[in-house]
Write an enzyme that holds these catalytic residues in place. Structure first.
Site, mmCIF file in Angstrom:
data_model
loop_
_atom_site.group_PDB
_atom_site.id
_atom_site.type_symbol
_atom_site.label_atom_id
_atom_site.label_comp_id
_atom_site.label_asym_id
_atom_site.label_seq_id
_atom_site.Cartn_x
_atom_site.Cartn_y
_atom_site.Cartn_z
ATOM 1 N N HIS A 124 -4.618 -5.447 -10.935
ATOM 2 C CA HIS A 124 -3.268 -4.982 -10.592
ATOM 3 C C HIS A 124 -2.277 -5.304 -11.709
ATOM 4 C CE1 HIS A 124 -3.762 -3.515 -6.471
ATOM 5 N NE2 HIS A 124 -4.557 -4.537 -6.240
ATOM 6 N N HIS A 159 0.825 -1.206 0.000
ATOM 7 C CA HIS A 159 0.000 0.000 0.000
ATOM 8 C C HIS A 159 0.861 1.259 0.000
ATOM 9 C CE1 HIS A 159 -3.769 -2.229 1.686
ATOM 10 N NE2 HIS A 159 -3.626 -2.363 0.380
#
Length: 403
Positions: free
Chosen positions: A379, A249
């Site tokens: 992703h 993150h």
């Protein structure tokens, strides 16, 4: 002669074609996109997930804009599922999970899934998908008036089905994906409120909380936005709310800060400073030796807690490195990007299917401790697409167009 070096434009294009071929298997004729197992077969033990359906709608919308001849019907397939199957016709908004019979499995309304609906709707609208403009209008209205908390400058995490009760938990993860969705929504609609709110979220979660925690991002908060550092200390490998810091993150926030700064006429100097600091700390915490891959989580001293290697973590790491290199020109970022592209090629890309293994053990063997199967292509698709595009505006407005 094309350059097939891992991470080169030609390599990414070929890998993206293989990934999309795998992703097409997720189409469910009755509506929506289904969770796929490692071989690309439907996982019938999994219901229909909002985040997967929104992400796949986003992917196929961008694929259409990039020139994939069959992608528009797939994007419209996703828009239709979001507009009908997942939609709460009584109270508005979208259910997180529904059964194959159309019955909601969980009636709570969550910011995480709604952020992806907004991202998908804005991208599908840019792609000209039928029904996307109406979906975008509703998704924007819901996010702006149900989740956005003006006094906090961030979003609520979860509300009841009828929106009357807000859960006490607050989360950085859902707000991070909200920043991504607000960036795209602002670019597609031209409404400046979306970029303003994206900046407000970054100022608080990164400019205040991450800065005060040595650039390790507190993921979990109480209803007053006070960090809860020991949250889930007994469930360390939770797929959405793990204990500790999540370096993946940090990479993702780093990239989003660079993109947001590029989208602003007068970006604040702290934004790139923070992007580089987040990146540096995440690298320090995850690349302490020559072991390939990047750990999922660490404690608050930077020591790995969950050592499994997730595909989304290395995808976001390479995206952040590419974005920072594009922004700064520093060789450090190009070098790390090259290393990670090689590791993606060596370990994560599954040559049998064209998709990426979603989780590997520290030995780099396929693992399913936290994730099973290959649920979505979001992703990996971003990693294979965004480095070829400008930092701003969003891919929805630049992919497939001459730069």
């Amino acid at each position: 002669m094309s350059d097939d070096t891992p991470g080169s434009p030609a390599w990414r294009a070929a890998s993206r074609n293989d990934l999309l071929a795998f992703a097409r298997r997720s189409v469910r004729p009755e509506g929506g996109f289904i969770w796929l197992d490692d071989t690309g077969q439907p996982d019938r033990d999994k219901g229909l997930e909002l985040w997967i359906n929104a992400r796949m709608t986003y992917v196929f919308s961008l694929a259409h804009l990039a020139g994939e001849s069959d992608a528009l019907p797939l994007a419209e397939h996703g828009v239709a599922a979001l507009s009908t199957l997942f939609h709460d016709d009584t109270f508005g908004g979208w259910y997180d999970e529904i059964g194959f019979d159309g019955t909601p499995v969980d009636t709570a309304k969550r910011c995480y899934g709604h952020a992806f609906v907004l991202l998908a709707a804005a991208t599908a609208a840019a792609a000209g998908a039928e029904g996307a403009q109406a979906l975008l209008a509703e998704a924007g209205e819901v996010h702006a008036h149900r989740f956005w908390e003006p006094t906090a400058g961030r979003c609520l995490e979860q509300l009841s089905e009828d929106w009357s009760v807000a859960d006490a938990y607050r989360g950085a993860n859902s707000n991070m994906h909200t920043v991504e969705a607000y960036l795209v929504a602002g670019d597609v609609t031209g409404d400046p409120q979306w970029h303003d709110r994206a900046l407000a979220i970054c100022e608080r979660i990164i400019g205040i909380h991450a800065r005060s925690h040595e650039w390790r991002i507190p993921e979990h908060y109480d209803e007053d936005w006070t960090p809860v550092p020991e949250f889930n200390h007994e469930i360390v490998a939770d797929p959405f709310r793990p204990y500790g810091a999540t370096p993946g993150h940090a990479f993702e926030w780093s990239r989003l800060l660079v993109q947001l700064a590029a989208a602003m006429a007068d970006p604040k100097p702290w934004m790139i400073e923070a992007a580089e600091a987040l990146f540096a700390q995440a690298v320090q915490d995850t690349t302490e030796d020559d072991t390939p891959g990047l750990a999922y989580t660490t404690n608050w001293h930077g020591e790995p807690v969950v050592r499994e290697r997730f595909h989304w973590v290395i995808a976001e790491a390479v995206l952040a490195a590419e974005a920072l290199h594009a922004s700064s020109g520093k060789a450090l970022y190009a070098g790390l990007a090259s290393r990670w592209w090689s590791e993606i090629d060596d370990y994560f890309v599954d040559p049998a299917t064209g998709s990426w293994h979603h989780e590997l053990a520290p030995s780099m063997a396929v693992s399913a401790r936290t994730w099973r199967g290959k649920p979505d292509a979001y992703h990996a698709f971003n990693a294979l697409t965004l480095p070829d595009l400008p930092l701003a505006p969003s891919a929805a407005l630049t992919i497939g167009r001459e730069q």
